[in-house]
Write a protein that holds these residues in place. Structure first.
Motif, PDB file in Angstrom:
ATOM      1  N   ASN A   3     -24.320 -41.485   2.746  1.00 12.79           N
ATOM      2  CA  ASN A   3     -24.687 -41.662   4.152  1.00 12.79           C
ATOM      3  C   ASN A   3     -23.921 -42.805   4.783  1.00 12.79           C
ATOM      4  O   ASN A   3     -23.427 -42.692   5.900  1.00 12.79           O
ATOM      5  CB  ASN A   3     -26.179 -41.989   4.279  1.00 12.79           C
ATOM      6  N   GLU A   6     -20.216 -41.987   5.174  1.00 17.69           N
ATOM      7  CA  GLU A   6     -20.028 -41.027   6.280  1.00 17.69           C
ATOM      8  C   GLU A   6     -20.205 -41.717   7.633  1.00 17.69           C
ATOM      9  O   GLU A   6     -19.432 -41.494   8.557  1.00 17.69           O
ATOM     10  CB  GLU A   6     -21.019 -39.864   6.155  1.00 17.69           C
ATOM     11  N   SER A   7     -21.215 -42.571   7.748  1.00 17.82           N
ATOM     12  CA  SER A   7     -21.390 -43.273   9.030  1.00 17.82           C
ATOM     13  C   SER A   7     -20.198 -44.174   9.299  1.00 17.82           C
ATOM     14  O   SER A   7     -19.799 -44.342  10.456  1.00 17.82           O
ATOM     15  CB  SER A   7     -22.591 -44.186   9.079  1.00 17.82           C
ATOM     16  N   GLN A   9     -17.100 -43.667   8.431  1.00 13.39           N
ATOM     17  CA  GLN A   9     -16.007 -42.796   8.907  1.00 13.39           C
ATOM     18  C   GLN A   9     -16.260 -42.393  10.363  1.00 13.39           C
ATOM     19  O   GLN A   9     -15.372 -42.473  11.204  1.00 13.39           O
ATOM     20  CB  GLN A   9     -15.934 -41.558   8.005  1.00 13.39           C
ATOM     21  N   SER A  10     -17.481 -41.985  10.673  1.00 13.40           N
ATOM     22  CA  SER A  10     -17.699 -41.484  12.031  1.00 13.40           C
ATOM     23  C   SER A  10     -17.680 -42.632  13.039  1.00 13.40           C
ATOM     24  O   SER A  10     -17.225 -42.464  14.158  1.00 13.40           O
ATOM     25  CB  SER A  10     -18.954 -40.628  12.128  1.00 13.40           C
ATOM     26  N   HIS A  11     -18.107 -43.811  12.642  1.00 14.74           N
ATOM     27  CA  HIS A  11     -18.114 -44.905  13.611  1.00 14.74           C
ATOM     28  C   HIS A  11     -16.752 -45.555  13.796  1.00 14.74           C
ATOM     29  O   HIS A  11     -16.326 -45.813  14.923  1.00 14.74           O
ATOM     30  CB  HIS A  11     -19.137 -45.969  13.209  1.00 14.74           C
ATOM     31  N   GLY A  13     -13.785 -44.348  12.528  1.00 17.73           N
ATOM     32  CA  GLY A  13     -12.670 -43.406  12.581  1.00 17.73           C
ATOM     33  C   GLY A  13     -11.683 -43.567  11.434  1.00 17.73           C
ATOM     34  O   GLY A  13     -10.522 -43.133  11.518  1.00 17.73           O
ATOM     35  N   ARG A  14     -12.106 -44.182  10.344  1.00 15.27           N
ATOM     36  CA  ARG A  14     -11.281 -44.263   9.135  1.00 15.27           C
ATOM     37  C   ARG A  14     -12.231 -44.443   7.951  1.00 15.27           C
ATOM     38  O   ARG A  14     -13.386 -44.845   8.150  1.00 15.27           O
ATOM     39  CB  ARG A  14     -10.276 -45.419   9.222  1.00 15.27           C
TER      40      ARG A  14
END
Ligand code: GLA
Length: 384
Positions: A3, A6-7, A9-11, A13-14
């Motif tokens: 989790n 993944e957060s 990466q989504s926040h 952008g890498r």
């Protein structure tokens, strides 16, 4: 772990580069003995503070704490100004302490989360410091001994935030062993041995729901009283460097040299050291009931001698004596609120917890947080 990464990466952008996690701790026996160079039985818990991190350009650290909404940040150019009570200080403080040691890691982007109850006496702050220390260690390849990492965390409390805590919390968060207690000597800052929890018993944590906040508490005053007691006793007996070096008999003989409070505080510490040594022997001999009695004695000494208990904590311990299944219970950690620990027969744990919760609620009007506490391993960090 997934989790958080993944957060991240989504926040940002890498991908994150490192994952780290550090547990809270329970002080099982040995209350306020750490800064008196004494002994403690403790363990790491399964509740942790976890971090997904990556190096960042420039001087600004950006942090997403899943406990709160939005992003917060601080600059490595502005470390000199802690703001009391802010969780971000624990991260800034780590940079500050590393800088004092000539270590200057670059900035980081962070996504973090925690399952350690806050301000309860389970060392959520140590989990925060140690988890962040391990993140920086892994990300920037910082080489320090494990005990020095614990001292970095302790330095955040002592020098950055002004609470004169000992090494117990950070030390237990780092050296904790899965399914085992650790017995530590805080003269040499070493784990002396692992002590298995007796088969068929569990630790239940019951939170008094009184915010335990060391910064605002009398912790520093207690420490000063212990140190002045040790200094006076050092004038009576040669070789006394800390309360660890004084026996109960010596204390009684030198009682007239101490103020009333110094005597009472010293009595607690010396008794606690004796109880840790005795408790280890009782557990080794399979005498769980005897060990449990020491937990009750420890609480009584907190209540009467160290005066770091509260009415609610006392009530929880009274309940522990009357509800079937409990072998021993005491306040755990700094005191002045926060948690109590209850050693309970595993087969009675569920019934015990619900009766304890119901009785506490009917007396205080508040539902206590009750956790069956698993014993976890120490802090970890891995490259992703
Ligand atoms: C707090 C401090 C520790 C220790 C305990 C009491 O948790 O941070 O260093 O002194 O209280 O044993």
């Amino acid at each position: 772990m997934n989790n958080l990464t993944e957060s991240f990466q989504s926040h940002f952008g890498r991908p994150a580069g490192v994952f780290s996690a550090a547990p809270g701790r329970l002080e099982i026996l040995g209350n306020h003995t750490d800064y008196n160079q004494g002994f403690v039985l403790s363990c790491a818990v399964e509740q942790k503070t976890s971090f997904a991190v990556a190096k960042a350009e420039g001087k600004v650290c950006r942090i997403i704490n899943c406990k709160f909404t939005g992003q917060t940040e601080f600059s490595l150019d502005e470390l000199d100004s802690p703001v009391a009570g802010e969780w971000l200080n624990y991260l800034k403080g780590v940079y500050y302490e590393l800088r004092k040691r000539g270590i200057e890691p670059g900035a980081v982007d962070v996504v973090m989360d925690s399952s350690v109850p806050l301000s309860a006496g389970m060392s959520s702050s140590a989990a925060l410091e140690v988890g962040f220390c391990f993140a920086l260690k892994q990300l920037y390849g910082i080489e320090l001994e494990k005990t020095d990492w614990a001292r970095v965390g302790q330095g955040v409390e002592n020098d950055y935030l002004g609470v004169s805590t000992g090494l117990l919390d950070q030390f237990s968060s780092i050296y904790g062993q899965q399914d085992s207690l650790i017995m530590s000597d805080f003269r040499t800052d070493e784990v002396i041995k692992n002590v298995p929890v007796p088969h068929g018993y569990v630790f239940i944590v019951a939170n008094s729901m009184e915010k335990h906040d060391l910064v605002d508490s009398e912790y520093n005053v207690r420490r000063r009283d212990c140190e002045s007691a040790a200094a006076r006793l050092g004038r009576v007996y040669t070789g006394v460097k800390a309360l660890r070096d004084v026996s109960m008999q010596q204390l009684e003989q030198a009682k007239a040299e101490l103020t009333r409070l110094e005597y009472l505080r010293a009595k607690h510490i010396i008794g606690e050291n004796e109880r840790v040594i005795a408790g280890d022997k009782l557990l080794a001999a399979g005498d769980v009931e005897g060990f449990g009695r020491l937990l009750f004695e420890s609480h009584e000494s907190s209540r009467v001698n160290f005066e770091n208990s509260t009415q609610r904590l006392d009530y929880l311990i009274e309940l522990a004596k009357s509800i079937p299944g409990c072998i021993g219970a005491r306040l755990s950690g700094g005191g002045f609120g926060g948690i109590s620990i209850h050693l309970v027969r595993e087969d009675a744990a569920e019934e015990y917890s619900s009766r304890l919760g119901a009785a506490f609620k009917s007396q205080t009007g508040e539902q206590p947080q009750i956790i069956k506490c698993g014993i976890g391993g120490g802090a970890q960090a891995v490259d992703l």
